[in-house]
Structures are given as C-alpha cells and as structure tokens.
Design an enzyme around this catalytic site. Structure first.
Site, PDB file in Angstrom:
ATOM      1  N   HIS A 308      31.618  81.675  30.142  1.00 51.41           N
ATOM      2  CA  HIS A 308      31.724  82.608  31.276  1.00 51.41           C
ATOM      3  C   HIS A 308      32.733  83.677  30.915  1.00 51.41           C
ATOM      4  O   HIS A 308      33.743  83.411  30.268  1.00 51.41           O
ATOM      5  CB  HIS A 308      32.178  81.878  32.542  1.00 51.41           C
ATOM      6  N   ASP A 366      25.200  77.699  36.306  1.00 53.25           N
ATOM      7  CA  ASP A 366      23.778  77.552  35.969  1.00 53.25           C
ATOM      8  C   ASP A 366      23.452  76.276  35.218  1.00 53.25           C
ATOM      9  O   ASP A 366      22.286  76.011  34.929  1.00 53.25           O
ATOM     10  CB  ASP A 366      23.335  78.759  35.121  1.00 53.25           C
TER      11      ASP A 366
HETATM   12  C1  SDX Z   1      26.425  83.878  35.534  1.00 50.05           C
HETATM   13  O1  SDX Z   1      29.981  87.284  35.748  1.00 50.05           O
HETATM   14  C2  SDX Z   1      29.696  86.343  36.643  1.00 50.05           C
HETATM   15  O2  SDX Z   1      30.454  86.026  37.535  1.00 50.05           O
HETATM   16  C3  SDX Z   1      28.309  85.734  36.449  1.00 50.05           C
HETATM   17  C4  SDX Z   1      27.992  84.548  37.366  1.00 50.05           C
HETATM   18  C5  SDX Z   1      27.878  84.960  38.839  1.00 50.05           C
HETATM   19  O3  SDX Z   1      28.002  84.080  39.702  1.00 50.05           O
HETATM   20  O4  SDX Z   1      27.565  86.160  39.084  1.00 50.05           O
HETATM   21  O5  SDX Z   1      28.991  83.545  37.239  1.00 50.05           O
HETATM   22  C6  SDX Z   1      26.638  83.939  37.000  1.00 50.05           C
HETATM   23  O6  SDX Z   1      25.873  84.795  34.976  1.00 50.05           O
HETATM   24  C7  SDX Z   1      26.986  82.705  34.762  1.00 50.05           C
HETATM   25  C8  SDX Z   1      26.762  82.842  33.218  1.00 50.05           C
HETATM   26  C9  SDX Z   1      25.323  82.443  32.915  1.00 50.05           C
HETATM   27  N1  SDX Z   1      25.004  82.769  31.477  1.00 50.05           N
HETATM   28  C10 SDX Z   1      24.862  81.764  30.587  1.00 50.05           C
HETATM   29  O7  SDX Z   1      25.070  80.571  30.822  1.00 50.05           O
HETATM   30  C11 SDX Z   1      24.377  82.247  29.220  1.00 50.05           C
HETATM   31  C12 SDX Z   1      25.189  81.573  28.114  1.00 50.05           C
HETATM   32  N2  SDX Z   1      26.554  82.122  28.163  1.00 50.05           N
HETATM   33  C13 SDX Z   1      26.875  83.250  27.364  1.00 50.05           C
HETATM   34  O8  SDX Z   1      25.856  84.085  26.969  1.00 50.05           O
HETATM   35  C14 SDX Z   1      28.236  83.856  27.636  1.00 50.05           C
HETATM   36  O9  SDX Z   1      29.122  82.826  27.762  1.00 50.05           O
HETATM   37  C15 SDX Z   1      28.388  84.799  28.824  1.00 50.05           C
HETATM   38  C16 SDX Z   1      27.389  85.904  28.783  1.00 50.05           C
HETATM   39  C17 SDX Z   1      28.249  84.053  30.109  1.00 50.05           C
HETATM   40  C18 SDX Z   1      29.790  85.401  28.751  1.00 50.05           C
HETATM   41  O10 SDX Z   1      29.846  86.161  27.603  1.00 50.05           O
HETATM   42  P1  SDX Z   1      31.168  87.017  27.209  1.00 50.05           P
HETATM   43  O11 SDX Z   1      32.219  86.894  28.240  1.00 50.05           O
HETATM   44  O12 SDX Z   1      30.733  88.383  26.824  1.00 50.05           O
HETATM   45  O13 SDX Z   1      31.723  86.247  25.979  1.00 50.05           O
HETATM   46  P2  SDX Z   1      31.249  86.454  24.494  1.00 50.05           P
HETATM   47  O14 SDX Z   1      29.763  86.594  24.439  1.00 50.05           O
HETATM   48  O15 SDX Z   1      32.086  87.520  23.874  1.00 50.05           O
HETATM   49  O16 SDX Z   1      31.614  85.025  23.873  1.00 50.05           O
HETATM   50  C19 SDX Z   1      32.930  84.755  23.459  1.00 50.05           C
HETATM   51  C20 SDX Z   1      32.745  83.819  22.260  1.00 50.05           C
HETATM   52  C21 SDX Z   1      31.744  84.376  21.250  1.00 50.05           C
HETATM   53  O17 SDX Z   1      32.126  83.862  19.973  1.00 50.05           O
HETATM   54  P3  SDX Z   1      32.975  84.892  18.990  1.00 50.05           P
HETATM   55  O18 SDX Z   1      32.122  86.131  18.822  1.00 50.05           O
HETATM   56  O19 SDX Z   1      34.286  85.162  19.698  1.00 50.05           O
HETATM   57  O20 SDX Z   1      33.129  84.093  17.708  1.00 50.05           O
HETATM   58  O21 SDX Z   1      32.195  82.571  22.708  1.00 50.05           O
HETATM   59  C22 SDX Z   1      30.896  82.393  22.135  1.00 50.05           C
HETATM   60  C23 SDX Z   1      30.423  83.743  21.633  1.00 50.05           C
HETATM   61  O22 SDX Z   1      29.555  83.581  20.519  1.00 50.05           O
HETATM   62  N3  SDX Z   1      30.030  81.918  23.218  1.00 50.05           N
HETATM   63  C24 SDX Z   1      29.140  80.946  23.098  1.00 50.05           C
HETATM   64  C25 SDX Z   1      28.579  80.797  24.386  1.00 50.05           C
HETATM   65  N4  SDX Z   1      29.133  81.676  25.227  1.00 50.05           N
HETATM   66  C26 SDX Z   1      30.032  82.368  24.492  1.00 50.05           C
HETATM   67  N5  SDX Z   1      28.750  80.198  22.047  1.00 50.05           N
HETATM   68  C27 SDX Z   1      27.798  79.269  22.296  1.00 50.05           C
HETATM   69  N6  SDX Z   1      27.196  79.052  23.503  1.00 50.05           N
HETATM   70  C28 SDX Z   1      27.572  79.808  24.568  1.00 50.05           C
HETATM   71  N7  SDX Z   1      27.002  79.604  25.754  1.00 50.05           N
END
Ligand code: SDX
Length: 431
Positions: A308, A366
C-alpha cells in the site's frame, strides 16, 4: 487552514526563500509551495504524489505507520463493529454521527432515491452480454448526467445535496443491473422495505420465478464490506474525482471518472486480481514459487492484495475483513475454503519473508474481501463494482467538501519537460 508562523527555508539558484509551514490536527506538517514558481521560477517534482498534499480535508485520516484509519475521527474497526453503512454515509457527508431522527430521515431519503429512470435500462441493452460490469458502470453512471439535469448545477447547494443522495442511492441498482445484464437475467427493482445491503443482495440474486429471502448473515457481511470501503483519504480514484470536479464538471461525470480509475488492478481492481491470483496459486505447496516471483524484479508478478502506498503496517480494514471472512464462511458452513487456506498461508509466509518485511508490505483491504464476496455467490467481475458502489459516498463527500471550499480552483499540474527544444519544420522531401 491553520495559519502558521513556522517556515521552511529553501535555497535554490543562490537565492533563499521562506515557505510557510502548516500543522494539521493529525499527521505530518505541510510546506506551502503555492508561491514557489512565481517567486523562484522552479517547480517541485513528485510523480505519483508520494510527498504531496493535494488539498486540506476533514473527512478521513490515515496513519500509515500505525495502521490507523479514522472517518471524522472514529476508528474504522469501531464503525465496522458498531455502526452500519448508511450511518457511516451520514457521518462522511455531514461530519457527525446522526441522532435517531436525522438518521431515519436520511435513510428514508436514500431509500426513496434507489430507482433508476426507466429509460436507463436501454443503456444496458447496448452492451455485449460479456461486457465487464465495470465497463457498464462507467457508462451508466456517466449517463446519469443525461437523466438528472435538475441536480447538475454545482453552484446550487440544494442540487449538490440531491445529486449526492441520488448517487449513493442508485449505485446499488446500477451495479446489480450490470450483473443481471451480464448473466442474462431480468432486472430486479429495489424495494423500500429492505435496508441498503439487503436491497442490493436481492437485486443481484432474486429471480421473478420465486420469492427471495435475504440471508441476514450475508446482508450484515455485505453492509460491513461497504463500510470498510467507504472512503480512504486522497487515493487515486478520489483524486480523480477531485481533479475532474475542479473544472466544474457535473457530479455524475466526475463520479464516472472515479469509477474508471478505481477499475485498475493497482487500485480497486486488486480484489478481482487477488482472487484470480489465489485461484492460480491453487494450493499451499505452490506458495513459495509465487513469493519468489513477487520478489523477482524481472517478473512483473506482484502479490495482489499486498502492499500500500500509505500503510506500512497492517491495513486496519484487512484485519476486520479477515475476521469477517472466518465468520461468514463458518456461518455459511463453507468448510476449509481452499482459497481462504491459501490466503492465510500466503499471508503468513509473505510476512515471514525479509523482502516483504523490509519493504513493509502487508495485506491490504483487497486481500480477503474477494473470498467473502465469492462465498456470497458473486463472480470476481462483480468485486470492483461493489467497491465502487461503496466508495461512491467517499467520492461524493470529498467532492462536496471541495466544491464548498472557497479556495477551490482548477487543478493544473506542470511537468519536468525532457523533450525536444524548439526546431523548424522540415518538408517531407528534405527529411
Ligand atoms: C487500494 O491509495 C489507497 O488508499 C488505495 C485503497 C483505497 O481504499 O482507496 O487502499 C485501495 O487500491 C489498495 C491497494 C490494492 N492494490 C494491490 O493490492 C496491488 C498490489 N500492490 C501494489 O501494486 C502496490 O503495493 C501498490 C500499488 C498498492 C502501492 O504501490 P506504491 O506505493 O507505488 O509502491 P511501489 O510500487 O513503489 O512499491 C514499493 C516497493 C517496490 O519495490 P522496489 O522498486 O522498491 O524494489 O515494494 C514492491 C515494489 O516492487 N512492491 C511489491 C508489492 N507492492 C509493492 N512487491 C511484490 N508484491 C506487491 N504487492
């Protein structure tokens, strides 16, 4: 906005600037950079808005480090346990928990707005039967602009109120009819003798051929799911609604923009993607393979329902959802649901893995919601529409707050330009 005598000092191109700093009632201080470009001729740079406050708001507060979520100051776990969705709607819209007479009046108003204009049915018939219900919702919600002209003047507080009520009231009907159209069954009209969640379940699962009794376990679980998804500060879809609204577009068009943004698998589409992921993993012994894939930078696979932007601790909604999943499946007599077993084992193994611990990746809202919704009988394609019908009250509350703000102006970000500098046109014979 709290006036401040605190300032931040910025030195750029040899010049020093004092920028006002404001302190919130909770959360980090903010640096006011509104005059920065005019004074210093520079922009700030923040793709994805990781360090940017786009507005001030009094509706929802999230403490990502502690894993806390407050709606008008009330913790989400207390609201999920003691309140119900329409009372939470009232709280989000008006700022205080209602006294009994006001709650009754509000619930009556919403109940009496649940029907759609009869001609809106024809919109559905224009879609292919296999259209994703979110594609239908984006279209039908936007089309409300063409049916409810008497509540599109955003300068009129009364029309803003009516539009808010219509959106909250009609979203369950719109979502249920998208489902019915998708499965080729007749539309079921809302009933005024049912509560909000029961009405939605009946519109989804009743058929004209027999009476449909709403299971109180399912309606309570559905109401709790709606409460857990109601609002969440300045997330991507809420920010979309705010930006669309800043141009003065009518509320129905702006909420349709929010629906479109929510659809993405990184946002509200994650509940569908998470269940599809659990299905693909299939069994507990395949979890290590998928955890390694999630950690592999060369593999686009991510654990859906994990991570998140704000929460660097457990999403408090996920905790309530996990408990609700156990209760609902137990009450429904769903023994050893394989996806729930895989989800619990996946959560345990991921949280024990240094990669997820270092990056502070925890289950989000989720991760468990889809398991409950599937047990209720919904296909995965209906998970995000249910998120959208719940989040409508959050979008509408944030929209009302913004429109009423005298500081409100059109949102127009700038950029870091890396393209070509000016050059002359070259005739085709000379290229
Ligand atoms: C919702 O914003 C809100 O409030 C949203 C929400 C709401 O109520 O409105 O809470 C609802 O959208 C919840 C999130 C649902 N999405 C997912 O579950 C999809 C999987 N999660 C990711 O795609 C990700 O965690 C996000 C999109 C939710 C957040 O992404 P960020 O904040 O842009 O973080 P990032 O992509 O920069 O990740 C940081 C690091 C990265 O590694 P590095 O590049 O630093 O080496 O963490 C890793 C990412 O690769 N990472 C993950 C991961 N999520 C982040 N690695 C593996 N699996 C994951 N799920």
């Amino acid at each position: 906005m709290t006036d401040s005598n605190k300032t931040a000092t910025l030195t750029v191109h040899g010049e020093t600037y004092e920028l006002p700093v404001y302190s919130p009632t909770a959360g980090p201080d903010v640096i006011d950079i509104r005059k920065l470009y005019g004074d210093a001729g520079v922009f700030t740079y923040d793709p994805g808005f990781t360090s940017t406050a786009s507005c001030d708001s009094t509706i929802t507060y999230i403490d990502g480090e502690k894993g806390e979520l407050l709606h008008r100051g009330y913790p989400i776990d207390q609201l999920a346990g003691k309140s119900h969705f329409l009372e939470v709607c009232y709280l989000l819209l008006y700022g205080e928990l209602p006294v009994a007479k006001d709650l009754e009046q509000f619930e009556t108003t919403i109940t009496r707005h649940t029907m759609l204009h009869e001609q809106m049915q024809y919109f559905y018939r224009g879609f292919r039967r296999d259209a994703h219900p979110m594609a239908i919702m984006v279209g039908v919600v936007g089309a409300m602009s063409a049916f409810y002209h008497d509540s599109t003047d955003i300068s009129d507080p009364h029309q803003r109120e009516v539009a808010s009520h219509r959106l909250i009231a009609k979203m369950p009907t719109i979502a249920a009819w998208a489902y019915k159209y998708h499965i080729g069954q007749p539309f079921v009209y809302p009933r005024n003798d049912l509560d909000y969640a029961s009405n939605f379940l009946r519109m989804c699962f009743a058929v004209p051929a027999e009476e449909y009794e709403v299971n109180p376990i399912l309606s309570r679980a559905m109401d709790r799911i709606l409460t857990l998804h109601a609002d969440h500060e300045q997330n991507a879809s809420t920010s979309t609604v705010r930006l669309a609204s800043s141009s003065g577009a009518n509320p129905f068009a702006c909420i349709a923009a929010g629906v479109a943004c929510l659809w993405g698998p990184a946002h509200g589409g994650a509940n569908q993607a998470c269940l599809e992921m659990l299905e693909e993993i299939g069994s507990v012994d395949r979890i290590p393979e998928y955890i390694e894939r999630a950690k592999d930078k060369n593999d686009p696979f991510r654990l859906m329902g994990f991570g998140h932007r704000v929460y660097k601790n457990f999403d408090p909604r996920a905790k309530v959802m996990k408990q609700s999943a156990d209760e609902v499946l137990d009450l429904l007599g769903v023994e050893n649901n394989p996806k729930l077993q895989v989800a619990k084992a996946l959560e345990k193994q991921a949280l024990e893995d240094p990669y997820f611990a270092e990056k502070k990746l925890f289950p989000n809202v989720d991760f468990y919601s889809g398991i409950i919704l599937e047990a209720m009988g919904f296909p995965t394609s209906m998970f995000t529409p249910i998120f959208a019908l719940s989040r409508t009250v959050g979008w509408v509350s944030q929209w009302k707050e913004m429109i009423a703000d005298p500081q409100n102006k059109i949102g127009r970000p700038r950029q870091l330009y890396l393209g070509e500098t000016m050059r002359d046109y070259v005739d085709i014979e000379n290229r």
